[in-house]
Design a protein around this motif. Sequence first.
Motif, PDB file in Angstrom:
ATOM      1  N   ALA A 170      -0.180  26.947  74.297  1.00 29.44           N
ATOM      2  CA  ALA A 170      -1.639  26.902  74.381  1.00 29.44           C
ATOM      3  C   ALA A 170      -2.210  25.536  74.029  1.00 29.44           C
ATOM      4  O   ALA A 170      -3.277  25.159  74.518  1.00 29.44           O
ATOM      5  CB  ALA A 170      -2.249  27.975  73.478  1.00 29.44           C
ATOM      6  N   THR A 171      -1.515  24.778  73.191  1.00 30.95           N
ATOM      7  CA  THR A 171      -2.042  23.479  72.748  1.00 30.95           C
ATOM      8  C   THR A 171      -1.101  22.327  73.085  1.00 30.95           C
ATOM      9  O   THR A 171      -1.305  21.210  72.612  1.00 30.95           O
ATOM     10  CB  THR A 171      -2.275  23.496  71.223  1.00 30.95           C
ATOM     11  N   ALA A 172      -0.074  22.576  73.893  1.00 32.72           N
ATOM     12  CA  ALA A 172       0.953  21.566  74.140  1.00 32.72           C
ATOM     13  C   ALA A 172       0.491  20.491  75.130  1.00 32.72           C
ATOM     14  O   ALA A 172      -0.084  20.791  76.172  1.00 32.72           O
ATOM     15  CB  ALA A 172       2.222  22.226  74.658  1.00 32.72           C
ATOM     16  N   THR A 173       0.762  19.245  74.799  1.00 36.42           N
ATOM     17  CA  THR A 173       0.508  18.124  75.696  1.00 36.42           C
ATOM     18  C   THR A 173       1.703  17.940  76.627  1.00 36.42           C
ATOM     19  O   THR A 173       2.775  18.517  76.420  1.00 36.42           O
ATOM     20  CB  THR A 173       0.311  16.834  74.889  1.00 36.42           C
ATOM     21  N   ASP A 174       1.530  17.116  77.662  1.00 37.49           N
ATOM     22  CA  ASP A 174       2.637  16.830  78.571  1.00 37.49           C
ATOM     23  C   ASP A 174       3.803  16.204  77.819  1.00 37.49           C
ATOM     24  O   ASP A 174       4.972  16.462  78.135  1.00 37.49           O
ATOM     25  CB  ASP A 174       2.173  15.887  79.689  1.00 37.49           C
ATOM     26  N   GLU A 175       3.504  15.387  76.827  1.00 34.97           N
ATOM     27  CA  GLU A 175       4.563  14.757  76.040  1.00 34.97           C
ATOM     28  C   GLU A 175       5.367  15.807  75.288  1.00 34.97           C
ATOM     29  O   GLU A 175       6.602  15.723  75.195  1.00 34.97           O
ATOM     30  CB  GLU A 175       3.953  13.759  75.054  1.00 34.97           C
ATOM     31  N   GLN A 179       6.069  22.230  86.659  1.00 37.68           N
ATOM     32  CA  GLN A 179       5.375  21.305  87.568  1.00 37.68           C
ATOM     33  C   GLN A 179       4.831  20.104  86.802  1.00 37.68           C
ATOM     34  O   GLN A 179       4.851  18.966  87.310  1.00 37.68           O
ATOM     35  CB  GLN A 179       4.250  22.044  88.306  1.00 37.68           C
ATOM     36  N   ARG A 180       4.347  20.341  85.597  1.00 37.15           N
ATOM     37  CA  ARG A 180       3.876  19.228  84.767  1.00 37.15           C
ATOM     38  C   ARG A 180       5.035  18.313  84.380  1.00 37.15           C
ATOM     39  O   ARG A 180       4.889  17.092  84.336  1.00 37.15           O
ATOM     40  CB  ARG A 180       3.181  19.774  83.513  1.00 37.15           C
ATOM     41  N   LEU A 181       6.195  18.909  84.112  1.00 37.28           N
ATOM     42  CA  LEU A 181       7.375  18.105  83.794  1.00 37.28           C
ATOM     43  C   LEU A 181       7.803  17.246  84.973  1.00 37.28           C
ATOM     44  O   LEU A 181       8.170  16.079  84.804  1.00 37.28           O
ATOM     45  CB  LEU A 181       8.533  19.027  83.389  1.00 37.28           C
ATOM     46  N   VAL A 182       7.758  17.828  86.164  1.00 36.33           N
ATOM     47  CA  VAL A 182       8.108  17.067  87.374  1.00 36.33           C
ATOM     48  C   VAL A 182       7.194  15.862  87.524  1.00 36.33           C
ATOM     49  O   VAL A 182       7.641  14.741  87.817  1.00 36.33           O
ATOM     50  CB  VAL A 182       8.038  17.974  88.624  1.00 36.33           C
ATOM     51  N   THR A 230       5.563  14.343  85.113  1.00 35.47           N
ATOM     52  CA  THR A 230       5.816  13.406  84.025  1.00 35.47           C
ATOM     53  C   THR A 230       7.092  12.605  84.249  1.00 35.47           C
ATOM     54  O   THR A 230       7.131  11.386  84.026  1.00 35.47           O
ATOM     55  CB  THR A 230       5.921  14.166  82.684  1.00 35.47           C
ATOM     56  N   LEU A 231       8.149  13.292  84.721  1.00 31.10           N
ATOM     57  CA  LEU A 231       9.450  12.650  84.882  1.00 31.10           C
ATOM     58  C   LEU A 231       9.614  11.952  86.227  1.00 31.10           C
ATOM     59  O   LEU A 231      10.520  11.140  86.390  1.00 31.10           O
ATOM     60  CB  LEU A 231      10.567  13.682  84.687  1.00 31.10           C
ATOM     61  N   ASP A 258      10.297  13.168  89.437  1.00 33.45           N
ATOM     62  CA  ASP A 258      10.861  13.884  90.586  1.00 33.45           C
ATOM     63  C   ASP A 258      11.532  15.170  90.116  1.00 33.45           C
ATOM     64  O   ASP A 258      11.854  15.331  88.925  1.00 33.45           O
ATOM     65  CB  ASP A 258      11.863  13.020  91.343  1.00 33.45           C
ATOM     66  N   GLU A 259      11.758  16.077  91.067  1.00 39.13           N
ATOM     67  CA  GLU A 259      12.308  17.392  90.735  1.00 39.13           C
ATOM     68  C   GLU A 259      13.742  17.308  90.225  1.00 39.13           C
ATOM     69  O   GLU A 259      14.145  18.061  89.344  1.00 39.13           O
ATOM     70  CB  GLU A 259      12.249  18.300  91.966  1.00 39.13           C
ATOM     71  N   GLY A 260      14.532  16.381  90.758  1.00 43.45           N
ATOM     72  CA  GLY A 260      15.919  16.252  90.342  1.00 43.45           C
ATOM     73  C   GLY A 260      16.056  15.889  88.882  1.00 43.45           C
ATOM     74  O   GLY A 260      16.884  16.467  88.158  1.00 43.45           O
ATOM     75  N   THR A 261      15.239  14.952  88.435  1.00 46.34           N
ATOM     76  CA  THR A 261      15.287  14.540  87.034  1.00 46.34           C
ATOM     77  C   THR A 261      14.854  15.684  86.119  1.00 46.34           C
ATOM     78  O   THR A 261      15.453  15.925  85.074  1.00 46.34           O
ATOM     79  CB  THR A 261      14.377  13.320  86.804  1.00 46.34           C
ATOM     80  N   ALA A 262      13.800  16.403  86.554  1.00 47.21           N
ATOM     81  CA  ALA A 262      13.325  17.541  85.760  1.00 47.21           C
ATOM     82  C   ALA A 262      14.374  18.635  85.702  1.00 47.21           C
ATOM     83  O   ALA A 262      14.631  19.217  84.644  1.00 47.21           O
ATOM     84  CB  ALA A 262      12.019  18.073  86.345  1.00 47.21           C
ATOM     85  N   ALA A 263      15.012  18.921  86.834  1.00 50.59           N
ATOM     86  CA  ALA A 263      16.032  19.968  86.884  1.00 50.59           C
ATOM     87  C   ALA A 263      17.219  19.609  85.995  1.00 50.59           C
ATOM     88  O   ALA A 263      17.774  20.474  85.301  1.00 50.59           O
ATOM     89  CB  ALA A 263      16.494  20.190  88.316  1.00 50.59           C
ATOM     90  N   ASN A 264      17.606  18.338  85.998  1.00 46.58           N
ATOM     91  CA  ASN A 264      18.717  17.906  85.161  1.00 46.58           C
ATOM     92  C   ASN A 264      18.398  18.077  83.682  1.00 46.58           C
ATOM     93  O   ASN A 264      19.238  18.530  82.898  1.00 46.58           O
ATOM     94  CB  ASN A 264      19.058  16.444  85.451  1.00 46.58           C
ATOM     95  N   ARG A 265      17.172  17.735  83.303  1.00 42.87           N
ATOM     96  CA  ARG A 265      16.774  17.881  81.903  1.00 42.87           C
ATOM     97  C   ARG A 265      16.740  19.345  81.494  1.00 42.87           C
ATOM     98  O   ARG A 265      17.266  19.722  80.447  1.00 42.87           O
ATOM     99  CB  ARG A 265      15.403  17.237  81.672  1.00 42.87           C
TER     100      ARG A 265
END
Length: 362
Positions: free
Chosen positions: A94-99, A140-143, A145-146, A148-155
């Motif tokens: 509820a209060t989380a930032t993208d970071e 989607q927010r992680l994608v 921030t990072l 691309d989808e590949g980097t997000a999926a790897n993380r």
Amino acid sequence: MKRVSRMPLLQQLLLLAAAGLASAEPQVPCYFVFGDSLVDNGNNNDIPSMARANYPPYGIDFPGGATGRFSNGLTTVDAISRLLGFNDYIPPYATATDEKLLTGVNFASAAAGIRDETGQQLGERISFSEQLQNYQAAVQRLVSTLGDEGTAANRLSQCIFTVGMGSNDYLNNYFMPAFYSTSRQYTPEQYADVLINQFSQQLRTLYNYGARKVAVMGVGPVGCSPNELAQHSRNGATCIERINSAVRMFNRRLVLLINQFNDLPGAQFTYINIYGIFESILRAPRANGMAVTNTGCCGVGRNNGQVTCLPFQTPCANRDEYAFWDAFHPTEAANILVGERAYSAATLFDVQPVDLRTLAQL
């Protein structure tokens, strides 16, 4: 009132070990939490719900005070996050930032269930299906921030996910016939099948959106909670077998489901036997530093319907000796014990197939 500290040596050592781990890099890049009031840390604070804990005496032993945790201090996932090496507790979505999303967030909501209607008599809550929708938005927010989808999926494939659902589908649905028709529609066996079928679809959504290292918490012996003892136990101490029996039916099916998920490419799912872990604490409370197991530290009378601590109610001073904080939720002391055994199994029956420490290394 001054707190009387009688923390068992095991818990002292656990906290010291967690402090040592916190100075190093976390064992995984991120930790995501899904669940109900057992692990909610503030997502219900600003919604119209009776299932809230953002007032004293909740949080009396937590550094941030009353944050929305249904405990006097740490929840099980707080203990786990420390053992995984995170310096800060995982924040509420509820209060989380993208970071903050980079290191994981907590999507849990008090009164939530596998079934969407579960807990509706308590007002708004974020069901597991809605928690998954929030997670999809977070991905989607992680994608973004990072990059691309590949980097997000790897993380995400390296992160730990814990899911603890089902308690409310029994206590705030099936065994509440005045509000819900499920106990008239299904036998306990049929209801367990219905829950598992829906849970399977939901966990598949989690997998499809990148979760690979997933620990699913079984439902605990909720028929031993102070509320159920106060309402249904003849002597105020004997657990309610018809409730615990139904829960065990669900848990047995859940173990089979976890095994099926491990056939998926890259999947590393595991089952945490919360029922067995907590039951062992209740069976040998003094060996675990507990003295009181049939009433909450906030107290619940045999003939009253108190469920949560009343605002500014004075709790017991020796809360480290209580298994339950209020009528349903464990104390910090019990949560630490459960979290430690989920992270590092004490017996072969605690997890199946691996504990969280091993899961982090896979």
